[in-house]
Scaffold this active site. Structure first.
Site, PDB file in Angstrom:
ATOM      1  N   ARG A  69     -79.767  25.171  77.447  1.00  0.00           N
ATOM      2  CA  ARG A  69     -79.313  23.865  77.934  1.00  0.00           C
ATOM      3  C   ARG A  69     -78.022  23.416  77.235  1.00  0.00           C
ATOM      4  NH1 ARG A  69     -81.819  18.118  77.078  1.00  0.00           N
ATOM      5  NH2 ARG A  69     -81.178  17.039  78.979  1.00  0.00           N
ATOM      6  N   ASN A 101     -77.608  13.482  76.606  1.00  0.00           N
ATOM      7  CA  ASN A 101     -77.716  14.291  75.389  1.00  0.00           C
ATOM      8  C   ASN A 101     -78.498  13.614  74.262  1.00  0.00           C
ATOM      9  OD1 ASN A 101     -76.104  16.225  76.637  1.00  0.00           O
ATOM     10  ND2 ASN A 101     -74.203  15.442  75.765  1.00  0.00           N
ATOM     11  N   HIS A 200     -85.298  25.545  84.494  1.00  0.00           N
ATOM     12  CA  HIS A 200     -86.463  24.699  84.202  1.00  0.00           C
ATOM     13  C   HIS A 200     -87.776  25.484  84.284  1.00  0.00           C
ATOM     14  CE1 HIS A 200     -84.094  20.692  85.006  1.00  0.00           C
ATOM     15  NE2 HIS A 200     -83.624  21.393  84.001  1.00  0.00           N
TER      16      HIS A 200
HETATM   17  C1  HEM Z   1     -79.961  20.444  88.584  1.00  0.00           C
HETATM   18  C2  HEM Z   1     -79.685  19.431  87.797  1.00  0.00           C
HETATM   19  C3  HEM Z   1     -80.358  19.248  86.481  1.00  0.00           C
HETATM   20  C4  HEM Z   1     -80.953  18.113  86.038  1.00  0.00           C
HETATM   21  C5  HEM Z   1     -81.037  16.796  86.797  1.00  0.00           C
HETATM   22  C6  HEM Z   1     -81.512  18.398  84.754  1.00  0.00           C
HETATM   23  C7  HEM Z   1     -82.199  17.481  83.978  1.00  0.00           C
HETATM   24  C8  HEM Z   1     -82.937  17.789  82.856  1.00  0.00           C
HETATM   25  C9  HEM Z   1     -83.759  16.868  82.121  1.00  0.00           C
HETATM   26  C10 HEM Z   1     -83.922  15.383  82.441  1.00  0.00           C
HETATM   27  C11 HEM Z   1     -84.365  17.552  81.118  1.00  0.00           C
HETATM   28  C12 HEM Z   1     -85.335  16.990  80.085  1.00  0.00           C
HETATM   29  C13 HEM Z   1     -84.528  16.365  78.962  1.00  0.00           C
HETATM   30  C14 HEM Z   1     -85.350  15.520  78.023  1.00  0.00           C
HETATM   31  O1  HEM Z   1     -86.394  15.028  78.388  1.00  0.00           O
HETATM   32  O2  HEM Z   1     -84.923  15.336  76.861  1.00  0.00           O
HETATM   33  C15 HEM Z   1     -83.911  18.911  81.206  1.00  0.00           C
HETATM   34  C16 HEM Z   1     -84.300  19.931  80.364  1.00  0.00           C
HETATM   35  C17 HEM Z   1     -83.793  21.201  80.418  1.00  0.00           C
HETATM   36  N1  HEM Z   1     -82.762  21.636  81.243  1.00  0.00           N
HETATM   37 FE1  HEM Z   1     -82.044  20.696  82.841  1.00  0.00          FE
HETATM   38  N2  HEM Z   1     -81.257  19.691  84.416  1.00  0.00           N
HETATM   39  C18 HEM Z   1     -80.533  20.261  85.434  1.00  0.00           C
HETATM   40  C19 HEM Z   1     -80.010  21.528  85.468  1.00  0.00           C
HETATM   41  C20 HEM Z   1     -80.118  22.420  84.437  1.00  0.00           C
HETATM   42  C21 HEM Z   1     -79.346  23.640  84.306  1.00  0.00           C
HETATM   43  C22 HEM Z   1     -78.262  24.080  85.288  1.00  0.00           C
HETATM   44  C23 HEM Z   1     -79.756  24.248  83.162  1.00  0.00           C
HETATM   45  C24 HEM Z   1     -79.272  25.530  82.529  1.00  0.00           C
HETATM   46  C25 HEM Z   1     -78.403  26.368  83.073  1.00  0.00           C
HETATM   47  C26 HEM Z   1     -80.789  23.429  82.592  1.00  0.00           C
HETATM   48  C27 HEM Z   1     -81.536  23.733  81.476  1.00  0.00           C
HETATM   49  C28 HEM Z   1     -82.532  22.939  80.957  1.00  0.00           C
HETATM   50  C29 HEM Z   1     -83.470  23.397  79.943  1.00  0.00           C
HETATM   51  C30 HEM Z   1     -83.585  24.816  79.432  1.00  0.00           C
HETATM   52  C31 HEM Z   1     -84.248  22.293  79.587  1.00  0.00           C
HETATM   53  C32 HEM Z   1     -85.344  22.238  78.515  1.00  0.00           C
HETATM   54  C33 HEM Z   1     -84.644  22.001  77.177  1.00  0.00           C
HETATM   55  C34 HEM Z   1     -85.559  21.937  75.963  1.00  0.00           C
HETATM   56  O3  HEM Z   1     -86.764  22.123  76.059  1.00  0.00           O
HETATM   57  O4  HEM Z   1     -85.008  21.665  74.876  1.00  0.00           O
HETATM   58  N3  HEM Z   1     -80.952  22.317  83.373  1.00  0.00           N
HETATM   59  N4  HEM Z   1     -83.026  19.028  82.267  1.00  0.00           N
END
Ligand code: HEM
Ligand SMILES: *[C@@H]1O[C@H](CO)[C@@H](O)[C@H](O)[C@H]1NC(C)=O
Ligand SMILES: *[C@@H]1O[C@H](CO)[C@@H](O)[C@H](O)[C@H]1NC(C)=O
Length: 325
Positions: A69, A101, A200
């Protein structure tokens, strides 16, 4: 001895010119990044990063998701330039405090560890932006996902933008057309957006990011909803975590897409990808064909890593990823 030196330096100059000529052709298509960028200047760079990522993921599987991420949140904000890693100073508010972030992005300490190992081995050579790109790939591999060849040669920014972070990173409240347009702004089509969202399949989200969905939305599996509500009350518990992929939260696989078809997408934005709209078909493809998902994901990650890198003499190679030199 002297003549040997001068002839070898003529040869070196010739090789350099030839190389630059070659690069100027390749560069047009690949934003001047190359796969062998550190072959001479830091031959152990890739193995140093891989070992550090493997050990971080071994002690906490979620760290693989967090590092993946980090690269995404770096690249979507003025390109892959490690701007996300700059700490705030008295003069300057960076991206760490931006809405998407703050209290959310993690992995900064792992990047610091990698950077200090690289500085010990080849000082001032490997950029923080390249560390993020390689660590993202190594994380996906450590979680048993696909691999790809990372192009290298990114340099680090001397600035960061809180406002660009707030406006360029897609929010989980977006609907399908909002998601398509956020990615289209960065040159990705809808299929690539769906592939990248497959990230995800690993990692966790805080209650505050999916509360509205589990209390107010109809396109959600009833059992799934009830079990989530137990950990995410309608008020309070904002930081309580739930896995983005309940089936296999620490394995990079295609189960995310099966969840969507079963109305078990955690975020509003996740479920938007399978909700009777134009991306249902590609969700079904990725659900049934893991190899197609892996291939498309890897290609889209290479493309994401090419977003507006600083190259040549632009930017700098930070010695500490948190500060400009
Ligand atoms: C499509 C639009 C996307 C939205 C709206 C989105 C939104 C989010 C949100 C809200 C979270 C949880 C954050 C939290 O609660 O602190 C999250 C986690 C995450 N996102 Fe996305 N995301 C998107 C696309 C992506 C993309 C393109 C990637 C990587 C190429 C990605 C990788 C991740 C990962 C791996 C997590 C988990 C991180 C962790 O456990 O530390 N996301 N995302
Ligand atoms: C703040 O800005 C001033 C003037 O540009 C500079 O001299 C100083 O070093 C900066 N402070 C920090 C902590 O970056
Ligand atoms: C998606 O969201 C935008 C902005 O909030 C809104 O204008 C648009 O009508 C929504 N589209 C659909 C299909 O719901």
């Amino acid at each position: 001895m002297a003549s040997h030196h001068s002839s070898s330096s003529v040869f070196t100059t010739f090789k350099l010119c030839f190389c630059l000529l070659l690069l100027s052709f390749i560069g047009m298509a690949s934003a001047q990044l190359t796969t062998n960028f550190y072959a001479k200047t830091c031959p152990n760079a890739l193995s140093i990063i891989k070992s550090a990522v493997n050990s971080a993921v071994k002690s906490e599987a979620r760290m693989g998701a967090s590092l993946l991420r980090l690269h995404f949140h770096d690249c979507f904000v003025n390109g892959c330039d490690a701007s996300i890693l700059l700490d705030d100073t008295s003069n300057f508010t960076g991206e760490k405090m931006a809405g998407p972030n703050a209290n959310s992005v993690r992995g900064y300490e792992v990047v610091d560890t990698i950077k200090s190992q690289l500085e010990a081995s080849c000082p001032g050579v490997v950029s923080c932006a390249d560390i993020l790109a390689v660590a993202a790939r190594d994380s996906v591999v450590a979680l048993r996902g696909p691999s790809w060849t990372v192009r290298l040669g990114r340099r680090d920014s001397t600035t960061a933008s809180l406002s660009a972070a707030n406006s360029n990173i897609p929010a989980p409240t977006l609907n399908l057309s909002g998601l398509i347009s956020a990615f289209s702004n960065k040159g990705f089509n809808a299929r690539e957006m769906v592939a990248l969202s497959g990230s995800h399949t690993v990692g966790q989200a805080r209650c505050t990011t999916f509360r509205t969905r589990i209390y107010n939305e109809a396109n959600i599996d009833a059992t799934f909803k009830t079990s989530l509500q137990a950990n995410c009350p309608s008020s309070g518990g904002d930081n309580t975590l739930s896995p983005l992929d309940t089936q296999t939260p620490t394995t990079f696989d295609n189960a995310y897409y099966t969840n969507l078809v079963n109305k078990k997408g955690l975020l509003h934005s996740d479920q938007q990808l399978f909700n009777g709209g134009s991306t249902d078909a590609v969700v079904n493809t990725y659900r049934t064909r893991s190899t197609t998902f892996f291939k498309d994901f890897a290609n889209a990650m290479v493309k994401m890593g090419n977003l507006s890198p600083l190259t040549g003499t632009s930017g700098q190679i930070r010695t500490n990823c948190r500060k400009t030199n």
